[in-house]
Design a protein around this motif. Structure first.
Motif, mmCIF file in Angstrom:
data_model
loop_
_atom_site.group_PDB
_atom_site.id
_atom_site.type_symbol
_atom_site.label_atom_id
_atom_site.label_comp_id
_atom_site.label_asym_id
_atom_site.label_seq_id
_atom_site.Cartn_x
_atom_site.Cartn_y
_atom_site.Cartn_z
ATOM 1 N N ASN A 1 14.117 16.784 -35.357
ATOM 2 C CA ASN A 1 12.706 15.681 -36.265
ATOM 3 C C ASN A 1 12.133 14.230 -35.563
ATOM 4 O OD1 ASN A 1 10.643 16.848 -38.534
ATOM 5 N ND2 ASN A 1 12.325 18.055 -38.844
ATOM 6 N N LEU A 2 14.137 13.958 -36.333
ATOM 7 C CA LEU A 2 14.249 12.414 -35.588
ATOM 8 C C LEU A 2 13.627 12.106 -34.028
ATOM 9 C CD1 LEU A 2 17.774 11.150 -38.144
ATOM 10 C CD2 LEU A 2 14.918 11.080 -38.174
ATOM 11 N N VAL A 3 14.600 13.350 -33.673
ATOM 12 C CA VAL A 3 14.225 12.617 -31.417
ATOM 13 C C VAL A 3 12.796 12.779 -31.518
ATOM 14 C CG1 VAL A 3 14.474 14.170 -29.962
ATOM 15 C CG2 VAL A 3 16.356 13.668 -31.468
ATOM 16 N N VAL A 4 12.057 13.977 -32.539
ATOM 17 C CA VAL A 4 10.098 13.587 -32.171
ATOM 18 C C VAL A 4 9.525 12.576 -32.257
ATOM 19 C CG1 VAL A 4 8.823 15.016 -32.683
ATOM 20 C CG2 VAL A 4 10.259 16.124 -31.745
ATOM 21 N N PHE A 5 10.416 12.271 -33.929
ATOM 22 C CA PHE A 5 9.750 10.653 -34.399
ATOM 23 C C PHE A 5 10.320 9.441 -33.696
ATOM 24 C CE2 PHE A 5 9.652 7.444 -37.101
ATOM 25 C CZ PHE A 5 8.607 7.285 -38.000
ATOM 26 N N SER A 6 11.554 9.740 -33.016
ATOM 27 C CA SER A 6 11.562 8.762 -32.438
ATOM 28 C C SER A 6 10.855 8.323 -30.775
ATOM 29 C CB SER A 6 12.913 9.116 -31.854
ATOM 30 O OG SER A 6 13.879 8.829 -32.521
ATOM 31 N N ALA A 7 10.278 9.718 -30.082
ATOM 32 C CA ALA A 7 9.326 9.269 -29.229
ATOM 33 C C ALA A 7 7.837 8.841 -29.913
ATOM 34 C CB ALA A 7 9.572 10.947 -28.922
ATOM 35 N N THR B 1 4.692 16.868 -33.300
ATOM 36 C CA THR B 1 5.864 16.650 -34.504
ATOM 37 C C THR B 1 5.676 17.752 -35.315
ATOM 38 O OG1 THR B 1 5.377 14.034 -33.729
ATOM 39 C CG2 THR B 1 5.720 13.966 -35.931
ATOM 40 N N ALA B 2 4.314 18.233 -35.611
ATOM 41 C CA ALA B 2 3.811 18.672 -36.365
ATOM 42 C C ALA B 2 4.865 20.318 -36.005
ATOM 43 C CB ALA B 2 2.577 19.580 -36.345
ATOM 44 N N LEU B 3 4.563 20.833 -35.367
ATOM 45 C CA LEU B 3 5.508 21.696 -35.130
ATOM 46 C C LEU B 3 7.234 21.552 -35.306
ATOM 47 C CD1 LEU B 3 4.749 23.052 -31.924
ATOM 48 C CD2 LEU B 3 4.324 23.966 -34.250
ATOM 49 N N ALA B 4 7.695 20.394 -35.498
ATOM 50 C CA ALA B 4 8.921 19.977 -35.958
ATOM 51 C C ALA B 4 9.346 20.081 -37.460
ATOM 52 C CB ALA B 4 9.413 18.585 -35.329
ATOM 53 N N LEU B 5 8.069 19.317 -38.073
ATOM 54 C CA LEU B 5 8.062 19.115 -39.588
ATOM 55 C C LEU B 5 8.022 21.362 -39.870
ATOM 56 C CD1 LEU B 5 5.798 16.715 -40.794
ATOM 57 C CD2 LEU B 5 8.452 16.275 -40.194
ATOM 58 N N VAL C 1 9.433 23.407 -38.266
ATOM 59 C CA VAL C 1 11.221 23.418 -37.789
ATOM 60 C C VAL C 1 11.591 23.152 -39.451
ATOM 61 C CG1 VAL C 1 13.433 23.353 -37.269
ATOM 62 C CG2 VAL C 1 11.504 24.156 -35.717
ATOM 63 N N LEU C 2 11.534 21.942 -40.723
ATOM 64 C CA LEU C 2 12.163 21.936 -40.922
ATOM 65 C C LEU C 2 11.823 22.479 -42.318
ATOM 66 C CD1 LEU C 2 13.962 19.994 -42.399
ATOM 67 C CD2 LEU C 2 12.237 17.940 -42.828
ATOM 68 N N ALA C 3 10.047 22.994 -42.276
ATOM 69 C CA ALA C 3 9.790 23.832 -43.803
ATOM 70 C C ALA C 3 10.230 24.529 -43.833
ATOM 71 C CB ALA C 3 8.377 23.925 -43.886
ATOM 72 N N ALA C 4 10.629 25.539 -42.186
ATOM 73 C CA ALA C 4 11.290 26.764 -42.567
ATOM 74 C C ALA C 4 13.197 26.664 -42.762
ATOM 75 C CB ALA C 4 11.201 27.439 -41.219
ATOM 76 N N ALA C 5 13.450 25.672 -42.952
ATOM 77 C CA ALA C 5 14.962 25.440 -42.621
ATOM 78 C C ALA C 5 15.226 24.918 -44.843
ATOM 79 C CB ALA C 5 15.471 23.589 -41.429
ATOM 80 N N LEU D 1 21.144 12.492 -38.491
ATOM 81 C CA LEU D 1 20.900 10.608 -37.686
ATOM 82 C C LEU D 1 21.838 10.515 -36.653
ATOM 83 C CD1 LEU D 1 18.958 8.156 -37.718
ATOM 84 C CD2 LEU D 1 20.844 7.547 -39.699
ATOM 85 N N ALA D 2 22.674 10.812 -36.723
ATOM 86 C CA ALA D 2 24.329 10.489 -35.610
ATOM 87 C C ALA D 2 23.605 11.246 -34.211
ATOM 88 C CB ALA D 2 25.622 11.331 -36.579
ATOM 89 N N CYS D 3 23.468 12.765 -34.372
ATOM 90 C CA CYS D 3 23.301 13.542 -34.233
ATOM 91 C C CYS D 3 22.185 13.656 -32.658
ATOM 92 C CB CYS D 3 22.939 15.864 -33.973
ATOM 93 S SG CYS D 3 24.219 16.053 -34.354
ATOM 94 N N ALA D 4 20.673 12.895 -33.664
ATOM 95 C CA ALA D 4 20.087 11.722 -33.127
ATOM 96 C C ALA D 4 19.993 11.165 -32.120
ATOM 97 C CB ALA D 4 18.733 12.360 -33.962
ATOM 98 N N ASN D 5 20.873 10.582 -32.814
ATOM 99 C CA ASN D 5 21.305 8.872 -32.279
ATOM 100 C C ASN D 5 22.392 9.315 -30.776
ATOM 101 O OD1 ASN D 5 21.431 6.124 -31.648
ATOM 102 N ND2 ASN D 5 22.776 5.553 -33.518
ATOM 103 N N LEU D 6 22.944 10.446 -30.503
ATOM 104 C CA LEU D 6 23.478 10.380 -29.622
ATOM 105 C C LEU D 6 22.722 11.290 -28.754
ATOM 106 C CD1 LEU D 6 26.743 12.442 -30.932
ATOM 107 C CD2 LEU D 6 26.858 10.029 -29.676
#
Length: 878
Positions: free
Chosen positions: A107-113, A357-361, A363-367, A419-424
């Protein structure tokens, strides 16, 4: 006092102070009564009581401090208890943290874009008031801009914009400085451009309206920071130096700020020059032509003026100009859009990013649904412990607080790791290649706030299920040994709902990923009207070295002959601009006999390409009828053209087009050939009319050579560079494969496939873990029941139905709901995938097969455990 009461006390500090003072006064009054009973006089009794309790302010602070210390100590104990619980269940903790890391990181990678493209404002003054003027009725074949004289009229007559500037953004030039020659592209802008945007250069100065005194009066250039660093090695001495653009001298007066890249996010110009000097850069100018639609207008609204008011004012001016100049101006309605997203392509870009972004969210909802089910199962296993704690005096609020602390601890670890993984990942993306064009993604305050919000939301979603169980649990039932089979349906209803929701979301995401794969397949199989595989492009602007049309054509013929005779070359031709490279504009076409060449009198507005003889063969564009151009088609012979099928049908319906005439650029032109349809602007466009003209009868001297060869791309590129470089060594030649030039156009389809593919893979993992977790939990909790069934002679199918029947039933119901949701989400998927079709039988069949395989794989181990149950061993254990 609970943590919630303490938080509330922070908001009513005055009331808390009054309560403490009242409590203190009651203690003083009791002490006074005791002193009076011991024989003290009233004054002495009060004095002794006050002295014993001391300063009321200090007493109040000690009470508050003690309360705060107790609160901190209690929270610290709860946190230590949570950490011990997680340490006792490392598998559960690791699974939960890894799941949240992947979900939050994605989600952070998608939101960064999304942040880089849509949310981050342009680096100009007050970007909210900046607008771009476009035509109301837009389509791929319509003119998008206005003429320079019309722009000047609009700028003078409008009363809703504080300022307007004009931009011609398709300028390409050969820049020479000292011994360096490079091909660059930039913007030709009006003198007030930088003042309108409110930007200042990092070095030197920018040009202004006062510098414009007529055509070719302002030979100044402002360099971009990237060009200054790459071509001039960040040398500040370049300010005041002279450089040559297409053979004309320009003085470098400034270097733009590193943060300023014009008004487009995906196209960063290398330079800016005054529009009044257009003829020196382009070899022509449109400053006095009302039919040359070359200017894109940007403007800043006056304070208090709404876009609607400005649009009405612009349309009134457009209608007035149509009355004053009926031969050229058609009074087409205008509209306003914010600049930055390639004009009207902004709607496509916004739809793509918001949909992903909606689909990424999801994913978070499913998780979170997956983890909530795990937390609920874990809480059920701890029901005896929780019931004993309640029986020993612990409050339900204390238990809830500890459960939320456990969820929050998992979320904090998962959020930090995400956050660390998204940053990398973002850093890797920026280093390997820019996101789109020159755009890069950065981690800023919005990303950190989003990370915190996702972490908190995940903790709340995961903690709701165990909280609901604790609130509805009975301590007496919880302390009883063994499961309560009569209440099994009620106890499992919440976990059933969570698993069903998770499976439905996962089925939807897997469907979306298959839709993306099918869309990518369609992209690679879409007829383009040319075949880029096996062809190389050599970009060479003859206008940079030859200012005579005859000399340019002679040099073009020489270069084509050199390319054709290169070993391994099977065909070669030239075109003014290769299809699907952006910036396409329609050119008005009129019927024979037309005398008033107004836009509203035109029949069509086709794309126009200039080509050499042999281009259609080199591009493998099929000539359906008629003939190709030849060396006999010159400026001294009648004007001829090859048109595509769409042009012929829209112009003459079913009549044979060969031999028919039309007027283009004031020339009566005869159709001599029909070429197949293709894609010219982008993949999504509907069939567009196209006209091919011979170079000898065109004013366009820019040529891109198309060379088809069976040799390896590197080999033929080296051979072409050596062979063509001998003809004109002073001008660099850019050689690359035709397929590589289409990477930008294919990027959305590839990005959609990668993004939805990763999302689908993650959804599959969540589906497996969810089904496996529930099936394994069901088998472990019902071992005795299953053993009894085996002892009584139950068949294997009956045993499996009892052991894993519920998860499989939920898998079927959730999969059907997910597929239906995928069909209903067609509109959302069309923003992401080329020609999205969730109802495609291959997509539906593939999604059902995938969910069936996932369910089989996830339930295989629990099923084997159920079949391996030995009733004798269970009885001996008891």
């Amino acid at each position: 006092m609970s943590i919630f009461i303490r938080i509330a006390n922070l908001l009513r500090r005055a009331q808390v102070n009054r309560d403490i003072d009242a409590e203190l006064q009651s203690h003083i009054a009791l002490r006074i009564e005791d002193n009076l009973a011991q024989g003290m006089c009233p004054a002495e009794a009060r004095r002794d009581a006050v002295l014993r309790f001391g300063n009321p302010m200090a007493t109040r602070e000690r009470v508050l401090a003690a309360d705060a210390v107790l609160t901190i100590e209690r929270e610290a104990r709860d946190i230590r208890y949570v950490l011990r619980q997680l340490r006792r269940a490392p598998g559960f903790a690791a699974t939960a943290i890894i799941t949240l890391t992947l979900a939050i990181g994605a989600n952070l990678v998608v939101f960064s874009a999304l942040n880089a493209v849509l949310l981050r404002p342009l680096d100009v003054r007050n970007p909210a008031s900046l607008y771009q003027i476009r035509h109301q009725a837009w389509s791929s074949g319509r003119l998008l801009t206005t003429s320079y004289p019309a722009f000047e009229d609009i700028r003078k007559r409008n009363n809703t914009f504080s300022a307007m500037a004009g931009v011609y953004g398709y300028s390409h030039a050969l820049l020479r400085w000292q011994n360096t020659s490079i091909l660059v592209h930039g913007d030709e802008v009006t003198g007030n451009y930088f003042d309108l945007l409110g930007v200042e250069p990092a070095l030197g100065r920018s040009f202004h309206s006062a510098d414009e005194l007529g055509p070719d009066s302002a030979p100044y250039i402002v360099l971009s920071d990237a060009l200054w660093r790459n071509a001039f090695h960040a040398d500040p001495v370049v300010i005041g130096a002279s450089v040559a653009l297409n053979g004309h001298s320009f003085t470098v007066i400034g270097v733009a700020s590193p943060r300023f890249h014009g008004t487009e996010r995906f196209v960063w110009p290398d330079y800016w020059v005054p529009l009044v000097n257009q003829s020196q850069v382009e070899g022509w100018d449109s400053l006095h032509s009302r039919t040359a639609m070359t200017v894109t207008v940007i403007g800043r609204l006056k304070p208090g003026v709404t876009p609607r008011q400005a649009t009405e004012n612009l349309n009134a001016i457009s209608a007035q100009l149509a009355r004053e100049y009926p031969a050229t101006d058609d009074g087409q309605p205008l509209r306003l859009i914010h600049p930055g997203l390639l004009g009207d392509d902004g709607d496509v870009i916004r739809g793509f990013l918001w949909s992903v972004t909606a689909l990424a969210l999801l994913v978070l909802a499913a998780a979170c649904a997956n983890l909530a089910a795990l937390f609920a199962a874990r809480t059920s296993d701890r029901s005896r412990e929780l019931a004993l704690r309640v029986a020993l005096g612990s409050s339900r609020m204390r238990l809830l607080r500890q459960l939320f602390f456990e969820a929050m601890t998992i979320s904090l670890f998962g959020g930090a790791a995400g956050l660390a993984c998204a940053n990398l990942l973002i850093g890797l993306m920026n280093r390997s290649a820019p996101f789109v064009g020159a755009l890069t993604i950065h981690i800023d305050a919005r990303i950190y706030l989003t990370s915190a919000a996702l972490t908190l939301a995940s903790a709340l979603l995961m903690g709701l299920a165990p909280a609901f169980q604790v609130l509805r649990s009975s301590p007496i039932q919880g302390m009883k040994n063994g499961p309560q089979h009569t209440r099994r349906l009620r106890r499992f209803a919440l976990r059933d709902l969570l698993l069903g929701v998770q499976i439905a979301i996962c089925a939807l995401l897997i469907t979306a990923s298959l839709v993306a794969v099918r869309g990518m397949h369609r992209v690679f199989n879409t007829p383009l009207g040319f075949q880029p595989q096996g062809a190389m492009l050599a970009d060479f602007d003859l206008s940079q070295v030859e200012h005579s049309d005859d000399r340019a054509l002679q040099k073009q013929d020489a270069m084509l002959d050199a390319a054709r005779t290169t070993p391994g070359v099977t065909a070669a031709g030239a075109i003014s601009r290769t299809p699907m490279t952006g910036g396409m504009h329609g050119v008005p076409v009129y019927r024979p006999g037309t005398t008033a060449f107004r836009l509203d009198n035109s029949v069509l507005a086709p794309y126009v390409f200039s080509i050499s003889p042999g281009y259609l063969v080199a591009a493998r564009t099929r000539l359906l009828s008629g003939r190709d151009f030849s060396s006999q088609d010159t400026a001294k012979t009648p004007f001829v053209a090859i048109v595509n099928e769409t042009f012929a049908h829209q112009m003459w319906a079913d009549s044979p087009p060969i031999g028919h005439h039309f007027i283009l650029s004031n020339h009566l032109t005869e159709v001599v050939g029909i070429a197949e349809n293709g894609k010219y602007h982008d993949l999504q466009e509907s069939p567009q009319p196209v006209v091919y003209l011979p170079f000898a009868q065109s004013e366009d001297m820019n040529a891109v050579f198309v060379v088809r060869s069976e040799r390896a791309p590197r080999e033929i590129a080296t051979a072409l560079e050596q062979r063509l470089g001998t003809i004109e060594p002073a001008v660099p030649i850019a050689i690359q494969s035709w397929s590589d030039t289409l990477a930008g156009e294919l990027f959305p389809a590839r990005a959609a496939t990668v993004a939805l593919g990763v999302i689908g893979l993650f959804a599959a993992m969540l589906a497996v873990t969810g089904i496996f977790g529930m099936a394994a939990y069901s088998v472990s909790r019902r071992k005795k029941e299953l053993g009894i069934r085996v002892a009584l002679g139950a068949r294997k199918t009956q045993l499996l139905r009892a052991a894993i029947g519920r998860p499989i039933a939920l898998l079927g119901a959730g999969s059907v709901l997910g597929l239906l949701a995928g069909i209903l989400a067609t509109r959302l998927l069309t923003h992401i995938v080329y020609q999205a079709d969730p109802q495609d039988p291959l997509v539906l069949g593939g999604a059902l097969l995938a969910m069936a395989l996932l369910g089989t794989a996830a339930s295989a181990i629990p099923a084997r455990r159920a079949l391996a149950i030995d009733p004798a061993n269970l009885m001996r254990e008891d």
